[in-house]
Motif scaffolding. Structure first.
Motif, PDB file in Angstrom:
ATOM      1  N   PRO A   1      24.274 -49.249 -60.457  1.00  0.00           N
ATOM      2  CA  PRO A   1      25.008 -49.715 -61.634  1.00  0.00           C
ATOM      3  C   PRO A   1      25.557 -51.121 -61.439  1.00  0.00           C
ATOM      4  O   PRO A   1      25.829 -51.548 -60.316  1.00  0.00           O
ATOM      5  CB  PRO A   1      26.146 -48.686 -61.765  1.00  0.00           C
ATOM      6  N   SER A   2      25.693 -51.839 -62.539  1.00  0.00           N
ATOM      7  CA  SER A   2      26.258 -53.185 -62.495  1.00  0.00           C
ATOM      8  C   SER A   2      27.055 -53.422 -63.768  1.00  0.00           C
ATOM      9  O   SER A   2      27.168 -52.542 -64.615  1.00  0.00           O
ATOM     10  CB  SER A   2      25.157 -54.232 -62.302  1.00  0.00           C
ATOM     11  N   THR A   3      27.594 -54.611 -63.909  1.00  0.00           N
ATOM     12  CA  THR A   3      28.562 -54.889 -64.958  1.00  0.00           C
ATOM     13  C   THR A   3      28.070 -55.985 -65.889  1.00  0.00           C
ATOM     14  O   THR A   3      27.494 -56.981 -65.445  1.00  0.00           O
ATOM     15  CB  THR A   3      29.904 -55.325 -64.330  1.00  0.00           C
ATOM     16  N   VAL A   4      28.327 -55.796 -67.176  1.00  0.00           N
ATOM     17  CA  VAL A   4      28.089 -56.833 -68.174  1.00  0.00           C
ATOM     18  C   VAL A   4      29.414 -57.065 -68.900  1.00  0.00           C
ATOM     19  O   VAL A   4      30.171 -56.121 -69.148  1.00  0.00           O
ATOM     20  CB  VAL A   4      26.951 -56.442 -69.143  1.00  0.00           C
ATOM     21  N   PHE A   5      29.700 -58.320 -69.223  1.00  0.00           N
ATOM     22  CA  PHE A   5      31.024 -58.710 -69.708  1.00  0.00           C
ATOM     23  C   PHE A   5      30.996 -59.052 -71.190  1.00  0.00           C
ATOM     24  O   PHE A   5      29.975 -59.476 -71.734  1.00  0.00           O
ATOM     25  CB  PHE A   5      31.530 -59.910 -68.908  1.00  0.00           C
ATOM     26  N   LEU A   6      32.156 -58.891 -71.840  1.00  0.00           N
ATOM     27  CA  LEU A   6      32.313 -59.267 -73.235  1.00  0.00           C
ATOM     28  C   LEU A   6      33.595 -60.075 -73.389  1.00  0.00           C
ATOM     29  O   LEU A   6      34.628 -59.723 -72.812  1.00  0.00           O
ATOM     30  CB  LEU A   6      32.385 -58.047 -74.157  1.00  0.00           C
ATOM     31  N   SER A   7      33.516 -61.149 -74.191  1.00  0.00           N
ATOM     32  CA  SER A   7      34.675 -61.970 -74.535  1.00  0.00           C
ATOM     33  C   SER A   7      34.658 -62.194 -76.037  1.00  0.00           C
ATOM     34  O   SER A   7      33.609 -62.476 -76.617  1.00  0.00           O
ATOM     35  CB  SER A   7      34.620 -63.321 -73.823  1.00  0.00           C
ATOM     36  N   GLY A   8      35.825 -62.098 -76.662  1.00  0.00           N
ATOM     37  CA  GLY A   8      35.884 -62.339 -78.100  1.00  0.00           C
ATOM     38  C   GLY A   8      37.206 -61.898 -78.676  1.00  0.00           C
ATOM     39  O   GLY A   8      37.933 -61.099 -78.078  1.00  0.00           O
ATOM     40  N   GLU A   9      37.510 -62.391 -79.865  1.00  0.00           N
ATOM     41  CA  GLU A   9      38.795 -62.100 -80.504  1.00  0.00           C
ATOM     42  C   GLU A   9      38.770 -60.846 -81.364  1.00  0.00           C
ATOM     43  O   GLU A   9      39.812 -60.267 -81.637  1.00  0.00           O
ATOM     44  CB  GLU A   9      39.218 -63.291 -81.377  1.00  0.00           C
TER      45      GLU A   9
END
Length: 220
Positions: free
Chosen positions: A145-153
């Protein structure tokens, strides 16, 4: 879902193929939608149901618009479509900008932030820019498993993007919400470390994983 993808390069094509397989209605936006060479290269995707239009047509089609253009050209292309046409739409930004000397074009304010500031009525979410296109659409190809990121308002926009990530094979526990769009700076700057790792190991097909402290471990 109706998805418009701006950019006909390797990233745009990989995402288009994966979302077509998942049953989405995908339009690829190109500055030269009638170009014979382009259409020949997209033959298999066209047979699978892909449509090709100009950028404005792809945006008009989309419930979610994906920016997979070179990061140095993204804002100008979006401006050519126009803020009114982008208002209210979810825009998934996967781009990173590089200059000719291979430095980042956005060293203080991220591309994601620049897009959000230029188009305040568009719901911008930054994600997928920390991994290679092959891993974007096949997280199961990695050893673990690995990680994916999210950024936003916009929380709802991030929920919608999370659903599209699930259609690419990303499980819910792989998604890490970093917070507002300012956190896109970290995602984009990871590109420099990504290149270093790729050159050191000889492969671009890898990812990183957020590893929390062990249960019961004392806080430092």
């Amino acid at each position: 879902m109706r998805i418009g993808i701006l950019g006909t390069g390797n990233v745009g094509q990989a995402l288009a193929a994966a979302w077509l397989r998942a049953g989405h209605d995908v339009v690829l936006g190109s500055r030269r939608p009638g170009d014979e060479e382009l259409l020949t290269g997209l033959k298999e995707l066209l047979q699978a149901g892909l449509q090709v239009d100009d950028p404005a047509g792809a945006a008009a089609h989309a419930e979610v618009l994906v920016n997979a253009t070179p990061g140095t050209a993204s804002v100008a292309l979006l401006a050519s479509i126009g803020a009114p046409a982008l208002a209210g739409k979810v825009l998934l930004d996967v781009a990173v900008g590089f200059l000719e000397d291979e430095s980042l074009s956005h060293q203080v304010v991220s591309l994601g932030e620049e897009i959000q500031r230029a188009f305040p009525d568009t719901r911008v979410v930054k994600s997928l820019c920390t991994i290679d296109r092959a891993v974007m659409v096949a997280p199961e190809s990695l050893e673990g498993p690995s990680t994916v990121f999210l950024s936003g308002e916009d929380a709802e926009a991030k929920r919608i993007v999370g659903g599209l990530l699930a259609d690419l094979g990303w499980p819910a526990d792989a998604l890490l919400d970093l917070g507002g769009i300012a956190t896109a700076r970290g995602q984009e700057h990871f590109a420099l470390l990504f290149i270093g790792i790729a050159l050191s190991t000889g492969t671009f097909k890898f990812n990183i994983r957020f590893v929390p402290p062990a249960a019961g471990a004392e806080a430092s």
